[in-house]
Enzyme design. Structure first.
Site, PDB file in Angstrom:
ATOM      1  N   TYR A  35      59.387  -7.859   4.514  1.00 26.59           N
ATOM      2  CA  TYR A  35      59.168  -8.141   3.296  1.00 26.59           C
ATOM      3  C   TYR A  35      60.089  -9.165   2.594  1.00 26.59           C
ATOM      4  O   TYR A  35      59.427  -9.871   1.762  1.00 26.59           O
ATOM      5  CB  TYR A  35      59.696  -6.717   2.395  1.00 26.59           C
ATOM      6  CG  TYR A  35      59.255  -6.794   1.063  1.00 26.59           C
ATOM      7  CD1 TYR A  35      58.292  -6.342   0.392  1.00 26.59           C
ATOM      8  CD2 TYR A  35      60.541  -7.039  -0.047  1.00 26.59           C
ATOM      9  CE1 TYR A  35      58.162  -6.575  -0.798  1.00 26.59           C
ATOM     10  CE2 TYR A  35      60.389  -6.845  -1.366  1.00 26.59           C
ATOM     11  CZ  TYR A  35      58.969  -6.690  -1.652  1.00 26.59           C
ATOM     12  OH  TYR A  35      58.609  -6.719  -3.070  1.00 26.59           O
ATOM     13  N   THR A  89      64.171 -10.812  -7.810  1.00 25.57           N
ATOM     14  CA  THR A  89      63.543 -10.167  -6.693  1.00 25.57           C
ATOM     15  C   THR A  89      63.446  -8.532  -6.749  1.00 25.57           C
ATOM     16  O   THR A  89      64.480  -8.153  -7.378  1.00 25.57           O
ATOM     17  CB  THR A  89      64.517 -10.621  -5.457  1.00 25.57           C
ATOM     18  OG1 THR A  89      65.852 -10.226  -5.692  1.00 25.57           O
ATOM     19  CG2 THR A  89      64.397 -11.966  -5.060  1.00 25.57           C
ATOM     20  N   SER A 117      64.888  -8.399 -12.003  1.00 21.83           N
ATOM     21  CA  SER A 117      63.452  -8.161 -11.692  1.00 21.83           C
ATOM     22  C   SER A 117      62.882  -6.806 -12.589  1.00 21.83           C
ATOM     23  O   SER A 117      63.730  -6.121 -12.477  1.00 21.83           O
ATOM     24  CB  SER A 117      62.854  -8.141 -10.323  1.00 21.83           C
ATOM     25  OG  SER A 117      61.574  -7.847 -10.397  1.00 21.83           O
ATOM     26  N   TYR A 140      57.111  -9.206 -16.020  1.00 23.29           N
ATOM     27  CA  TYR A 140      55.949  -9.201 -15.562  1.00 23.29           C
ATOM     28  C   TYR A 140      55.113  -8.649 -16.595  1.00 23.29           C
ATOM     29  O   TYR A 140      55.204  -7.720 -17.150  1.00 23.29           O
ATOM     30  CB  TYR A 140      55.470  -8.192 -14.269  1.00 23.29           C
ATOM     31  CG  TYR A 140      55.934  -8.764 -13.023  1.00 23.29           C
ATOM     32  CD1 TYR A 140      55.281  -9.868 -12.410  1.00 23.29           C
ATOM     33  CD2 TYR A 140      56.860  -8.065 -12.180  1.00 23.29           C
ATOM     34  CE1 TYR A 140      55.809 -10.553 -11.151  1.00 23.29           C
ATOM     35  CE2 TYR A 140      57.278  -8.805 -10.887  1.00 23.29           C
ATOM     36  CZ  TYR A 140      56.771  -9.834 -10.333  1.00 23.29           C
ATOM     37  OH  TYR A 140      57.319 -10.387  -9.082  1.00 23.29           O
ATOM     38  N   THR A 166      57.272 -14.149 -15.712  1.00 27.04           N
ATOM     39  CA  THR A 166      56.454 -14.636 -14.262  1.00 27.04           C
ATOM     40  C   THR A 166      54.944 -14.783 -14.811  1.00 27.04           C
ATOM     41  O   THR A 166      54.219 -13.803 -14.904  1.00 27.04           O
ATOM     42  CB  THR A 166      56.717 -13.707 -13.333  1.00 27.04           C
ATOM     43  OG1 THR A 166      58.160 -13.737 -12.935  1.00 27.04           O
ATOM     44  CG2 THR A 166      55.797 -14.131 -12.031  1.00 27.04           C
ATOM     45  N   LYS A 262      58.250 -18.640 -15.818  1.00 26.88           N
ATOM     46  CA  LYS A 262      58.177 -19.002 -14.348  1.00 26.88           C
ATOM     47  C   LYS A 262      57.021 -19.010 -13.459  1.00 26.88           C
ATOM     48  O   LYS A 262      56.227 -17.950 -13.810  1.00 26.88           O
ATOM     49  CB  LYS A 262      59.212 -18.065 -13.846  1.00 26.88           C
ATOM     50  CG  LYS A 262      59.655 -18.191 -12.227  1.00 26.88           C
ATOM     51  CD  LYS A 262      60.600 -16.930 -11.714  1.00 26.88           C
ATOM     52  CE  LYS A 262      60.899 -17.109 -10.199  1.00 26.88           C
ATOM     53  NZ  LYS A 262      59.687 -16.497  -9.554  1.00 26.88           N
ATOM     54  N   HIS A 286      56.159 -18.822  -6.220  1.00 26.90           N
ATOM     55  CA  HIS A 286      56.769 -17.482  -5.926  1.00 26.90           C
ATOM     56  C   HIS A 286      57.171 -17.432  -4.246  1.00 26.90           C
ATOM     57  O   HIS A 286      56.898 -16.186  -3.722  1.00 26.90           O
ATOM     58  CB  HIS A 286      55.431 -16.461  -6.234  1.00 26.90           C
ATOM     59  CG  HIS A 286      55.736 -15.096  -6.818  1.00 26.90           C
ATOM     60  ND1 HIS A 286      55.679 -15.009  -8.014  1.00 26.90           N
ATOM     61  CD2 HIS A 286      56.276 -14.011  -6.172  1.00 26.90           C
ATOM     62  CE1 HIS A 286      55.844 -13.606  -7.998  1.00 26.90           C
ATOM     63  NE2 HIS A 286      56.391 -13.132  -6.990  1.00 26.90           N
TER      64      HIS A 286
END
Length: 429
Positions: A35, A89, A117, A140, A166, A262, A286
């Site tokens: 991952y 992250t 994140s 997000y 993002t 970003k 990314h």
């Protein structure tokens, strides 16, 4: 004698980020390592993020008194010990218990920002409240716009210094090697379950405490379904292909402090971000995890700098493992870089102490590189200390500048041509 990376517990013997990475591979189960490490599809973008640095070379000045070399700078008017920001992250609690807090505390101790994140494993309020942390919140934009606005309001109330939006994740990247580790419903394959048994330290540190949840989105999931797997699936389902510039305009209206976009790489998009009221951008693909075969943000950095001018903040991420990489990005026009995997390797190797070691390694390498280049401050770094091996940045519009000076005035041609002209004394300003 066969060369080996150091994988032991004595962090002082970890002399490079690659040593921390080797310890991470020793400690984590395969599906968790994948991952962190994997990219999309053929992983062309993932490789390009590293390979571009090998095609940009240094041209040092010698016999410079470098006793006072200093890597500190300012970002948005505030001091940075090192021109680095820890990138956002997700799933950091899979690598070390309370991984987000470990990263944030290390960033605070080191005098740099930590970007949390949306899909971190800790509540943003808990991380923002840690002593001394410069908290940036990554966002997000999900289909549930009311939830997006709620997150923004929470970050505002928590005093986050910046909102990092993002924009390259409207669709979830096709990470094939990651997917191969799972069967139905994100259940690890039998081979991966057996591999976990070989990682007793990880089991004691993470698994014995229960898999972490995505604390910032957990209340959107019915209580009976708030498992790691179900919440991860929910976040993927929320990716929104309708996300566009109108959403940036909305965020600019409701967010009162620094707004950073970003996930773009073109000069046109960067200029549009500036026009939309953003305070800065992160040139990013990314980490090679979204669109395969994509250009590196480092490659477009000079063109973007020329387009937006000196007063607009540019950060860049993707493949940074060495202090030399950071110095190259600064010389190409970045104000700072975001590091993701490099600090995750430290986290997975030894928790907060491992993150501190990763940052210390990068700082030592930056200072050493600047001293060997004969550049005493970040402001001294410019295109005049670089050369291109095979002109990877061919055609980008940027002028060779005097030390520490960026120019916007001349027509574009390849970086190799520009640097050659500078060496011959042509086109000086």
């Amino acid at each position: 004698m066969r060369r080996r990376f150091y994988m032991g517990a004595n962090l002082e013997r970890a002399v490079a980020i690659s040593d921390l990475r080797a310890r991470m591979h020793r400690r984590l189960p395969n599906f968790v390592t994948e991952y962190i490490e994997g990219g999309a599809e053929e992983e062309l973008t993932l490789r390009e993020n590293r390979e571009i640095f090998s095609r940009i070379l240094f041209r040092p000045n010698t016999l410079i008194n470098a006793a006072g070399v200093d890597a500190s700078t300012k970002l948005f008017g505030r001091p940075l010990r090192l021109p680095v920001v820890i990138a956002p992250t997700g799933s950091n609690g899979l690598y070390w218990h309370e991984g987000d807090q470990c990263l944030a505390r290390a960033a605070a101790a080191f005098g740099i920002p930590f970007t949390q994140s949306t899909v971190s494993n800790a509540r943003l309020e808990d991380v923002a409240a840690l002593p001394g942390v410069r908290h940036w919140m990554q966002l997000y934009v999900f289909r549930a716009r009311a939830f997006m606005e709620e997150l923004v309001a929470r970050a505002d109330a928590a005093g986050s210094e910046a909102l990092v939006v993002t924009v390259d994740a409207a669709a979830f990247g096709n990470r094939e090697w990651d997917r191969r580790n799972y069967g139905r419903d994100m259940d690890p394959t039998l081979a991966n379950k057996l591999d976990v048994l070989r990682r007793p330290h990880w089991m004691a540190n993470v698994l014995a405490r229960g898999l972490p949840t995505f604390a910032n989105v957990a209340d959107k999931i019915p209580p009976a379904e708030r498992t790691y797997k179900r919440t991860a699936s929910w976040t993927r389902e929320q990716m929104d292909l309708a996300f566009d510039w109108s959403d940036i305009a909305l965020l600019r209206r409701i967010w009162p402090r620094r707004l950073i976009i970003k996930g773009l790489v073109t000069a046109d998009d960067a200029a549009r971000a500036a026009d939309a009221g953003a305070d800065g951008v992160v040139l990013s693909n990314h980490g090679g995890r979204q669109l395969d075969g994509m250009v590196s943000g480092v490659a477009t950095l000079p063109e973007v700098r020329r387009r937006v001018g000196d007063d607009f903040t540019i950060l860049v991420d993707g493949g940074f493992r060495r202090g030399t990489d950071i110095v190259k990005a600064l010389a190409l026009g970045a104000d700072a870089v975001m590091v993701g995997r490099a600090t995750l390797y430290g986290l997975a190797a030894a928790g907060e102490a491992g993150v501190m070691r990763a940052l210390a390694i990068l700082e030592q390498e930056v200072l050493r590189t600047m001293a060997l280049l004969g550049r005493l401050t970040v402001a001294d770094l410019g295109l005049d200390c670089l050369a291109a091996r095979s002109d990877p940045l061919d055609g980008l519009a940027v002028l060779p500048a005097e030390r520490g000076v960026r120019s916007l005035a001349r027509p574009s041609h390849g970086l190799a041509e520009q640097l050659a002209e500078q060496r011959e004394g042509i086109g000086s300003i």
